[in-house]
Motif scaffolding. Sequence first.
Motif, PDB file in Angstrom:
ATOM      1  N   VAL A 215       0.875  -1.165   0.000  1.00 59.53           N
ATOM      2  CA  VAL A 215       0.000   0.000   0.000  1.00 59.53           C
ATOM      3  C   VAL A 215       0.912   1.214   0.000  1.00 59.53           C
ATOM      4  O   VAL A 215       1.808   1.330   0.845  1.00 59.53           O
ATOM      5  N   ARG A 216       0.716   2.108  -0.965  1.00 62.65           N
ATOM      6  CA  ARG A 216       1.557   3.295  -1.102  1.00 62.65           C
ATOM      7  C   ARG A 216       0.713   4.532  -0.856  1.00 62.65           C
ATOM      8  O   ARG A 216      -0.312   4.729  -1.513  1.00 62.65           O
ATOM      9  N   ILE A 217       1.170   5.343   0.080  1.00 61.52           N
ATOM     10  CA  ILE A 217       0.416   6.511   0.514  1.00 61.52           C
ATOM     11  C   ILE A 217       1.245   7.757   0.242  1.00 61.52           C
ATOM     12  O   ILE A 217       2.406   7.845   0.649  1.00 61.52           O
ATOM     13  N   CYS A 218       0.638   8.710  -0.437  1.00 61.77           N
ATOM     14  CA  CYS A 218       1.346   9.930  -0.819  1.00 61.77           C
ATOM     15  C   CYS A 218       1.193  10.982   0.266  1.00 61.77           C
ATOM     16  O   CYS A 218       0.099  11.201   0.789  1.00 61.77           O
ATOM     17  N   MET A 219       2.329  11.625   0.575  1.00 64.29           N
ATOM     18  CA  MET A 219       2.373  12.597   1.657  1.00 64.29           C
ATOM     19  C   MET A 219       3.202  13.797   1.221  1.00 64.29           C
ATOM     20  O   MET A 219       4.189  13.654   0.496  1.00 64.29           O
ATOM     21  N   SER A 220       2.785  14.965   1.693  1.00 63.74           N
ATOM     22  CA  SER A 220       3.549  16.176   1.429  1.00 63.74           C
ATOM     23  C   SER A 220       4.867  16.129   2.206  1.00 63.74           C
ATOM     24  O   SER A 220       5.107  15.226   3.019  1.00 63.74           O
ATOM     25  N   LYS A 221       5.709  17.110   1.974  1.00 61.17           N
ATOM     26  CA  LYS A 221       6.993  17.136   2.683  1.00 61.17           C
ATOM     27  C   LYS A 221       6.812  17.274   4.189  1.00 61.17           C
ATOM     28  O   LYS A 221       7.684  16.855   4.961  1.00 61.17           O
ATOM     29  N   ASP A 222       5.678  17.841   4.615  1.00 57.91           N
ATOM     30  CA  ASP A 222       5.400  17.902   6.050  1.00 57.91           C
ATOM     31  C   ASP A 222       4.510  16.750   6.503  1.00 57.91           C
ATOM     32  O   ASP A 222       3.879  16.806   7.557  1.00 57.91           O
ATOM     33  N   LEU A 223       4.455  15.698   5.678  1.00 55.06           N
ATOM     34  CA  LEU A 223       3.851  14.410   6.030  1.00 55.06           C
ATOM     35  C   LEU A 223       2.335  14.472   6.221  1.00 55.06           C
ATOM     36  O   LEU A 223       1.776  13.793   7.076  1.00 55.06           O
ATOM     37  N   GLN A 224       1.687  15.285   5.372  1.00 56.76           N
ATOM     38  CA  GLN A 224       0.231  15.307   5.310  1.00 56.76           C
ATOM     39  C   GLN A 224      -0.203  14.561   4.048  1.00 56.76           C
ATOM     40  O   GLN A 224       0.481  14.604   3.026  1.00 56.76           O
ATOM     41  N   PHE A 225      -1.353  13.912   4.097  1.00 55.32           N
ATOM     42  CA  PHE A 225      -1.839  13.188   2.928  1.00 55.32           C
ATOM     43  C   PHE A 225      -2.072  14.160   1.769  1.00 55.32           C
ATOM     44  O   PHE A 225      -2.573  15.262   1.967  1.00 55.32           O
ATOM     45  N   ARG A 226      -1.706  13.727   0.563  1.00 57.23           N
ATOM     46  CA  ARG A 226      -1.923  14.562  -0.617  1.00 57.23           C
ATOM     47  C   ARG A 226      -2.099  13.681  -1.852  1.00 57.23           C
ATOM     48  O   ARG A 226      -1.668  12.531  -1.899  1.00 57.23           O
ATOM     49  N   ALA A 227      -2.767  14.229  -2.857  1.00 58.79           N
ATOM     50  CA  ALA A 227      -3.045  13.477  -4.076  1.00 58.79           C
ATOM     51  C   ALA A 227      -1.765  13.261  -4.884  1.00 58.79           C
ATOM     52  O   ALA A 227      -0.815  14.049  -4.792  1.00 58.79           O
ATOM     53  N   CYS A 228      -1.771  12.200  -5.680  1.00 56.00           N
ATOM     54  CA  CYS A 228      -0.599  11.884  -6.506  1.00 56.00           C
ATOM     55  C   CYS A 228      -1.071  11.069  -7.710  1.00 56.00           C
ATOM     56  O   CYS A 228      -1.203   9.852  -7.626  1.00 56.00           O
ATOM     57  N   GLU A 229      -1.325  11.737  -8.807  1.00 56.14           N
ATOM     58  CA  GLU A 229      -1.943  11.100  -9.963  1.00 56.14           C
ATOM     59  C   GLU A 229      -1.076   9.993 -10.549  1.00 56.14           C
ATOM     60  O   GLU A 229      -1.570   8.924 -10.903  1.00 56.14           O
ATOM     61  N   GLU A 230       0.223  10.227 -10.662  1.00 57.45           N
ATOM     62  CA  GLU A 230       1.080   9.226 -11.294  1.00 57.45           C
ATOM     63  C   GLU A 230       1.142   7.939 -10.473  1.00 57.45           C
ATOM     64  O   GLU A 230       1.090   6.837 -11.020  1.00 57.45           O
ATOM     65  N   ILE A 231       1.241   8.052  -9.159  1.00 58.81           N
ATOM     66  CA  ILE A 231       1.285   6.872  -8.297  1.00 58.81           C
ATOM     67  C   ILE A 231      -0.036   6.111  -8.414  1.00 58.81           C
ATOM     68  O   ILE A 231      -0.064   4.879  -8.506  1.00 58.81           O
ATOM     69  N   ASP A 232      -1.125   6.839  -8.437  1.00 62.96           N
ATOM     70  CA  ASP A 232      -2.449   6.217  -8.541  1.00 62.96           C
ATOM     71  C   ASP A 232      -2.603   5.468  -9.868  1.00 62.96           C
ATOM     72  O   ASP A 232      -3.208   4.393  -9.916  1.00 62.96           O
ATOM     73  N   ARG A 233      -2.022   6.015 -10.932  1.00 65.45           N
ATOM     74  CA  ARG A 233      -2.121   5.358 -12.249  1.00 65.45           C
ATOM     75  C   ARG A 233      -1.366   4.044 -12.286  1.00 65.45           C
ATOM     76  O   ARG A 233      -1.694   3.155 -13.084  1.00 65.45           O
ATOM     77  N   ARG A 234      -0.362   3.882 -11.439  1.00 64.87           N
ATOM     78  CA  ARG A 234       0.437   2.656 -11.445  1.00 64.87           C
ATOM     79  C   ARG A 234      -0.099   1.607 -10.476  1.00 64.87           C
ATOM     80  O   ARG A 234       0.567   0.616 -10.201  1.00 64.87           O
TER      81      ARG A 234
END
Length: 221
Positions: A187-206
């Motif tokens: 499970v891969r979770i995208c986080m901003s540099k301050d470790l908040q959840f954020r969207a990530c289209e490329e990761i989601d596409r894979r």
Amino acid sequence: MIAVFAACAAALLSTAAPAQDRRQNAAGEFDFYVLALSWSPSFCEQASERGNAGRSQQIQCGGRPFSFVVHGLWPQYERGFPEYCERPAPRLDRRIMNSMLDLMPAPGLIYNEWDKHGTCAGTSARTYFEDIRKARAAVRIPPDFIDPKETRTVTPAEVEDAFIKVNPGLSSSAIAVTCDRTRLTEVRICMSKDLQFRACEEIDRRACRRERLEVPPVRGG
């Protein structure tokens, strides 16, 4: 005529190839992190099928039960990612490695993650691994994935929904499930540099596109 054909072919190749980020492999210059959580029982089954008996496999797949373990915290661009931003990488202090074994249960994994991904974070090794611990602490594991005793069959969407349900602020655009031919792998979770959840289209596409996945049970215990 040959020269014209070669020029046209080169133009086509340059158009088809993905653009390299201008910051490529510059330490500290990236857009967000991916926290990769590996389903340890699947890793151990894969290792057994391949006949691998390395030290990392012996440690992770021995008597102590593991469910999700941290694979890494990976700096990312909106398209692509940096890696090995310092060659050779600064030597990782063994005390830092030992401090991470509860989350990343193999010394080889920890050293590799520092060399490949940690050097791109633009921080000290200590800060990078502290950020891994903070990122992991920010993510709650759904109850069904803490200590399952039997193999389950799920859809990728059901895994995502389980994480979204117990993690306020996490959305389907910020999480991706990966798989092998039959099993949940990460499970891969995208986080901003301050470790908040954020969207990530490329990761989601894979993400995994299989209809159903097996979730092997936790080993040992």
